[in-house]
Structures are given as structure tokens and as C-alpha cells.
Scaffold this motif. Structure first.
Motif, PDB file in Angstrom:
ATOM      1  N   ALA A 172      50.418  16.251   1.508  1.00 48.29           N
ATOM      2  CA  ALA A 172      49.264  17.140   1.346  1.00 48.29           C
ATOM      3  C   ALA A 172      48.543  16.869   0.031  1.00 48.29           C
ATOM      4  CB  ALA A 172      49.715  18.601   1.414  1.00 48.29           C
ATOM      5  N   GLN A 173      49.296  16.681  -1.014  1.00 45.48           N
ATOM      6  CA  GLN A 173      48.715  16.408  -2.330  1.00 45.48           C
ATOM      7  C   GLN A 173      47.926  15.097  -2.311  1.00 45.48           C
ATOM      8  OE1 GLN A 173      51.540  15.685  -5.536  1.00 45.48           O
ATOM      9  NE2 GLN A 173      50.318  17.030  -6.855  1.00 45.48           N
TER      10      GLN A 173
ATOM     11  N   ILE B  28      42.527  20.087   4.754  1.00 48.99           N
ATOM     12  CA  ILE B  28      43.668  20.686   5.442  1.00 48.99           C
ATOM     13  C   ILE B  28      43.267  22.110   5.793  1.00 48.99           C
ATOM     14  CG2 ILE B  28      46.046  21.473   5.229  1.00 48.99           C
ATOM     15  CD1 ILE B  28      46.550  19.148   3.297  1.00 48.99           C
ATOM     16  N   LYS B  29      43.358  22.435   7.067  1.00 39.13           N
ATOM     17  CA  LYS B  29      42.987  23.775   7.516  1.00 39.13           C
ATOM     18  C   LYS B  29      44.110  24.772   7.267  1.00 39.13           C
ATOM     19  CE  LYS B  29      41.865  26.478  11.533  1.00 39.13           C
ATOM     20  NZ  LYS B  29      40.616  26.951  11.937  1.00 39.13           N
ATOM     21  N   ASN B  30      45.328  24.365   7.534  1.00 39.48           N
ATOM     22  CA  ASN B  30      46.448  25.302   7.469  1.00 39.48           C
ATOM     23  C   ASN B  30      47.743  24.517   7.271  1.00 39.48           C
ATOM     24  OD1 ASN B  30      48.255  27.399   7.826  1.00 39.48           O
ATOM     25  ND2 ASN B  30      47.788  27.738   9.966  1.00 39.48           N
TER      26      ASN B  30
ATOM     27  N   THR C 189      45.438  27.606   3.100  1.00 40.48           N
ATOM     28  CA  THR C 189      46.166  28.687   3.742  1.00 40.48           C
ATOM     29  C   THR C 189      47.609  28.234   3.945  1.00 40.48           C
ATOM     30  OG1 THR C 189      44.165  29.355   4.901  1.00 40.48           O
ATOM     31  CG2 THR C 189      46.250  30.172   5.776  1.00 40.48           C
ATOM     32  N   LEU C 190      48.533  28.968   3.377  1.00 35.29           N
ATOM     33  CA  LEU C 190      49.964  28.708   3.552  1.00 35.29           C
ATOM     34  C   LEU C 190      50.510  29.827   4.433  1.00 35.29           C
ATOM     35  CD1 LEU C 190      50.957  27.857  -0.141  1.00 35.29           C
ATOM     36  CD2 LEU C 190      50.363  26.260   1.690  1.00 35.29           C
TER      37      LEU C 190
ATOM     38  N   THR D  10      41.726  21.576  15.198  1.00 36.39           N
ATOM     39  CA  THR D  10      41.758  20.445  14.269  1.00 36.39           C
ATOM     40  C   THR D  10      41.962  19.149  15.037  1.00 36.39           C
ATOM     41  OG1 THR D  10      44.140  20.716  13.902  1.00 36.39           O
ATOM     42  CG2 THR D  10      42.672  21.821  12.352  1.00 36.39           C
ATOM     43  N   ASP D  11      41.698  18.045  14.377  1.00 36.91           N
ATOM     44  CA  ASP D  11      41.845  16.764  15.065  1.00 36.91           C
ATOM     45  C   ASP D  11      43.238  16.150  14.921  1.00 36.91           C
ATOM     46  OD1 ASP D  11      41.538  16.133  12.384  1.00 36.91           O
ATOM     47  OD2 ASP D  11      40.211  14.449  12.733  1.00 36.91           O
ATOM     48  N   ARG D  12      44.034  16.673  14.002  1.00 31.02           N
ATOM     49  CA  ARG D  12      45.390  16.130  13.816  1.00 31.02           C
ATOM     50  C   ARG D  12      46.360  17.245  13.439  1.00 31.02           C
ATOM     51  NH1 ARG D  12      42.148  12.273  11.365  1.00 31.02           N
ATOM     52  NH2 ARG D  12      42.275  10.237  12.350  1.00 31.02           N
TER      53      ARG D  12
END
Length: 111
Positions: free
Chosen positions: A17-18, A28-30, A68-69, A105-107
Motif C-alpha cells: 500500500a505504501q 486505494i479505495k478501502n 479507509t481502514l 474497483t478494478d482490482r
């Protein structure tokens, strides 16, 4: 799905993610924590001073990038994580949130 400590999966997810958010056009959505992954949102986690504090790292990443976590509430309750010991920037939610994220999302990447 991996706990904050004991396996590498949560740390690898954090590093991914970083890296994704550093100087790339990706978003990143979620980030959804499930099964033992819910331990990443436990505010009572207290690593030794010479260990990487993964819970704090997730919090800082969320704060810096407005992420969002989300934590599966059912998995969290089974593991003793409730509102009282939920770390900042984490929120309890159901599997519906995961389903919505996957659909919009796409992935989807799982660690």
C-alpha cells in the motif's frame, strides 16, 4: 488477513500500500481487515521498542492518504476487538463494505 505480528502478510500488505501510494497515479479505495487481520486495528497492541509498530504505521498511512481502514465486525468481536479498543482511523463494518468495494474497483488484492 494476517495479524499485525506473527506472520509477514500484514507487513507485506502495508509495504504494498505504501509503495502504491508513493508517487504513482494509483489510489486505494478501502483496506479491509478480515480474520486474524483484525488484530491490525487493536489499539492495545504494544510492540517492543525495537520492533516495527505496524498498527501505528497503518494509522499514519490512513491519515496521510485519507484511506479507509475497515475491520470486519464479526471477526473482530470473535477476537475481542470492539469499539473500546479499536485504534484510531479504523472502523468496524460488515462484509457488505467489502462487497461494495470489490464491485466498485478494478482490482482486489489479498494478503
Amino acid at each position: 488477513m494476517g495479524p499485525a505480528y506473527g506472520t509477514q502478510s500484514a507487513y507485506c500488505a502495508y509495504q504494498f500500500a505504501q509503495a502504491l501510494l508513493s508517487n504513482t497515479p494509483h489510489t486505494i479505495k478501502n483496506i479491509f481487515f478480515y480474520a486474524d487481520g483484525v488484530y491490525n486495528g487493536n489499539s492495545y497492541t504494544d510492540p517492543a521498542s525495537d520492533e516495527f509498530d505496524l498498527v501505528s504505521a497503518w494509522q499514519e498511512l490512513a491519515k496521510t492518504h485519507t484511506l479507509t481502514l475497515t475491520i470486519c465486525v464479526a471477526a473482530a468481536q470473535r477476537r475481542g476487538i470492539i469499539e473500546n479498543n479499536l485504534a484510531d482511523h479504523f472502523q468496524l463494518t460488515g462484509l457488505g463494505e467489502l462487497s461494495e468495494s470489490i464491485a466498485t474497483t478494478d482490482r482486489t488484492i489479498q494478503f
